[in-house]
Motif scaffolding. Structure first.
Motif, PDB file in Angstrom:
ATOM      1  N   ILE A 194       0.857  -1.188   0.000  1.00 57.92           N
ATOM      2  CA  ILE A 194       0.000   0.000   0.000  1.00 57.92           C
ATOM      3  C   ILE A 194       0.893   1.237   0.000  1.00 57.92           C
ATOM      4  CG2 ILE A 194      -0.265  -0.145   2.518  1.00 57.92           C
ATOM      5  CD1 ILE A 194      -3.058   1.048   2.153  1.00 57.92           C
ATOM      6  N   LEU A 195       0.479   2.262  -0.756  1.00 58.05           N
ATOM      7  CA  LEU A 195       1.267   3.489  -0.902  1.00 58.05           C
ATOM      8  C   LEU A 195       0.411   4.705  -0.516  1.00 58.05           C
ATOM      9  CD1 LEU A 195       2.674   2.532  -4.399  1.00 58.05           C
ATOM     10  CD2 LEU A 195       3.869   2.304  -2.218  1.00 58.05           C
ATOM     11  N   PRO A 196       0.273   4.996   0.772  1.00 59.76           N
ATOM     12  CA  PRO A 196      -0.580   6.113   1.184  1.00 59.76           C
ATOM     13  C   PRO A 196       0.062   7.479   0.935  1.00 59.76           C
ATOM     14  CG  PRO A 196       0.444   5.131   3.105  1.00 59.76           C
ATOM     15  CD  PRO A 196       0.854   4.293   1.914  1.00 59.76           C
ATOM     16  N   VAL A 197      -0.774   8.424   0.489  1.00 60.21           N
ATOM     17  CA  VAL A 197      -0.393   9.827   0.334  1.00 60.21           C
ATOM     18  C   VAL A 197      -1.538  10.625   0.930  1.00 60.21           C
ATOM     19  CG1 VAL A 197       0.065  11.698  -1.296  1.00 60.21           C
ATOM     20  CG2 VAL A 197       0.903   9.388  -1.775  1.00 60.21           C
ATOM     21  N   GLY A 198      -1.228  11.554   1.848  1.00 60.16           N
ATOM     22  CA  GLY A 198      -2.337  12.238   2.505  1.00 60.16           C
ATOM     23  C   GLY A 198      -2.002  13.587   3.087  1.00 60.16           C
ATOM     24  N   LEU A 199      -3.044  14.163   3.669  1.00 59.10           N
ATOM     25  CA  LEU A 199      -2.982  15.492   4.258  1.00 59.10           C
ATOM     26  C   LEU A 199      -3.721  15.458   5.595  1.00 59.10           C
ATOM     27  CD1 LEU A 199      -2.267  18.532   3.749  1.00 59.10           C
ATOM     28  CD2 LEU A 199      -4.549  18.732   2.745  1.00 59.10           C
ATOM     29  N   ASN A 200      -3.030  15.861   6.666  1.00 60.40           N
ATOM     30  CA  ASN A 200      -3.651  16.046   7.978  1.00 60.40           C
ATOM     31  C   ASN A 200      -3.883  17.534   8.181  1.00 60.40           C
ATOM     32  OD1 ASN A 200      -3.489  13.303   8.871  1.00 60.40           O
ATOM     33  ND2 ASN A 200      -1.321  13.608   9.285  1.00 60.40           N
ATOM     34  N   LEU A 201      -5.079  17.907   8.621  1.00 62.04           N
ATOM     35  CA  LEU A 201      -5.432  19.310   8.858  1.00 62.04           C
ATOM     36  C   LEU A 201      -5.791  19.497  10.326  1.00 62.04           C
ATOM     37  CD1 LEU A 201      -7.785  19.615   5.784  1.00 62.04           C
ATOM     38  CD2 LEU A 201      -5.440  20.441   5.939  1.00 62.04           C
ATOM     39  N   PHE A 202      -5.201  20.501  10.966  1.00 64.31           N
ATOM     40  CA  PHE A 202      -5.463  20.816  12.365  1.00 64.31           C
ATOM     41  C   PHE A 202      -5.913  22.274  12.459  1.00 64.31           C
ATOM     42  CE2 PHE A 202      -2.324  17.425  12.258  1.00 64.31           C
ATOM     43  CZ  PHE A 202      -2.951  16.471  13.036  1.00 64.31           C
ATOM     44  N   PRO A 203      -7.220  22.550  12.196  1.00 65.92           N
ATOM     45  CA  PRO A 203      -7.699  23.926  12.065  1.00 65.92           C
ATOM     46  C   PRO A 203      -7.991  24.653  13.383  1.00 65.92           C
ATOM     47  CG  PRO A 203      -9.500  22.423  11.670  1.00 65.92           C
ATOM     48  CD  PRO A 203      -8.264  21.589  11.872  1.00 65.92           C
ATOM     49  N   PHE A 204      -7.991  23.933  14.493  1.00 75.32           N
ATOM     50  CA  PHE A 204      -8.369  24.552  15.764  1.00 75.32           C
ATOM     51  C   PHE A 204      -7.155  25.091  16.507  1.00 75.32           C
ATOM     52  CE2 PHE A 204     -11.367  21.065  14.820  1.00 75.32           C
ATOM     53  CZ  PHE A 204     -12.469  21.847  14.511  1.00 75.32           C
ATOM     54  N   GLU A 205      -7.400  25.947  17.494  1.00 73.46           N
ATOM     55  CA  GLU A 205      -6.307  26.561  18.254  1.00 73.46           C
ATOM     56  C   GLU A 205      -5.432  25.494  18.909  1.00 73.46           C
ATOM     57  OE1 GLU A 205      -5.638  29.612  21.970  1.00 73.46           O
ATOM     58  OE2 GLU A 205      -7.467  29.755  20.785  1.00 73.46           O
ATOM     59  N   ARG A 206      -6.069  24.543  19.588  1.00 76.38           N
ATOM     60  CA  ARG A 206      -5.325  23.395  20.128  1.00 76.38           C
ATOM     61  C   ARG A 206      -5.148  22.403  18.990  1.00 76.38           C
ATOM     62  NH1 ARG A 206      -6.561  20.791  25.460  1.00 76.38           N
ATOM     63  NH2 ARG A 206      -4.499  20.084  24.920  1.00 76.38           N
ATOM     64  N   LYS A 207      -3.951  21.949  18.767  1.00 71.88           N
ATOM     65  CA  LYS A 207      -3.626  21.132  17.593  1.00 71.88           C
ATOM     66  C   LYS A 207      -3.744  19.626  17.841  1.00 71.88           C
ATOM     67  CE  LYS A 207      -2.907  24.837  15.352  1.00 71.88           C
ATOM     68  NZ  LYS A 207      -3.958  25.326  14.480  1.00 71.88           N
ATOM     69  N   ASN A 208      -4.514  19.213  18.837  1.00 68.32           N
ATOM     70  CA  ASN A 208      -4.686  17.794  19.113  1.00 68.32           C
ATOM     71  C   ASN A 208      -5.691  17.136  18.167  1.00 68.32           C
ATOM     72  OD1 ASN A 208      -3.808  19.155  21.695  1.00 68.32           O
ATOM     73  ND2 ASN A 208      -3.457  17.027  22.181  1.00 68.32           N
ATOM     74  N   PHE A 209      -6.797  17.806  17.854  1.00 69.13           N
ATOM     75  CA  PHE A 209      -7.859  17.233  17.037  1.00 69.13           C
ATOM     76  C   PHE A 209      -7.791  17.787  15.620  1.00 69.13           C
ATOM     77  CE2 PHE A 209     -12.146  17.277  15.257  1.00 69.13           C
ATOM     78  CZ  PHE A 209     -12.470  15.938  15.355  1.00 69.13           C
ATOM     79  N   GLY A 210      -7.951  16.884  14.636  1.00 73.18           N
ATOM     80  CA  GLY A 210      -7.915  17.340  13.258  1.00 73.18           C
ATOM     81  C   GLY A 210      -8.624  16.399  12.314  1.00 73.18           C
TER      82      GLY A 210
END
Length: 120
Positions: A74-90
């Motif tokens: 498997i060859l995953p390519v992705g993007l994680n987005l953390f839009p909130f002030e605290r960067k724990n949840f995204g």
């Protein structure tokens, strides 16, 4: 600084994941297929590298292996987005070709949520 994360990917092959981010760039991850009959239990092991690592987003690519249903590399390519002030949840988006050993290859697209237990 390393940090543990969990996630859920929604797609035609949904899965949950648990990963451990090392040196803010490298993340080994165990992924387990959900919404399956137990006989179709399909674990994946992937190792991703974050080519872009900003506070609000991360762009990654990696290499892994999926077992049982759609078994193969498997060859995953992705993007994680953390839009909130605290960067724990995204949120995340990922495209992953699965090179099936016994059959036709699959292109899996997924979106979902991610939670990081440590760090800001």
């Amino acid at each position: 600084m390393a940090q543990l994360s969990v996630g859920y990917h929604q797609s035609n092959l949904p899965f949950v994941s648990i990963g451990y981010e090392i040196n803010e760039r490298l993340m080994p991850e165990l992924r387990i297929g959900t919404d399956l009959v137990i006989n179709n239990f399909s674990p994946e092991l992937v190792l991703t590298y974050q080519f872009i690592n900003k506070p609000d987003y991360e762009f990654y690519a990696g290499l892994g292996y999926r077992d049982n249903t759609f078994r193969g590399p498997i060859l995953p390519v992705g993007l994680n987005l953390f839009p909130f002030e605290r960067k724990n949840f995204g949120f995340h988006l990922e495209v992953a070709p699965i090179i099936v050993i016994e059959g036709r290859s699959v292109l899996r697209g997924s979106f979902g949520i991610r939670y990081r237990f440590a760090g800001e």
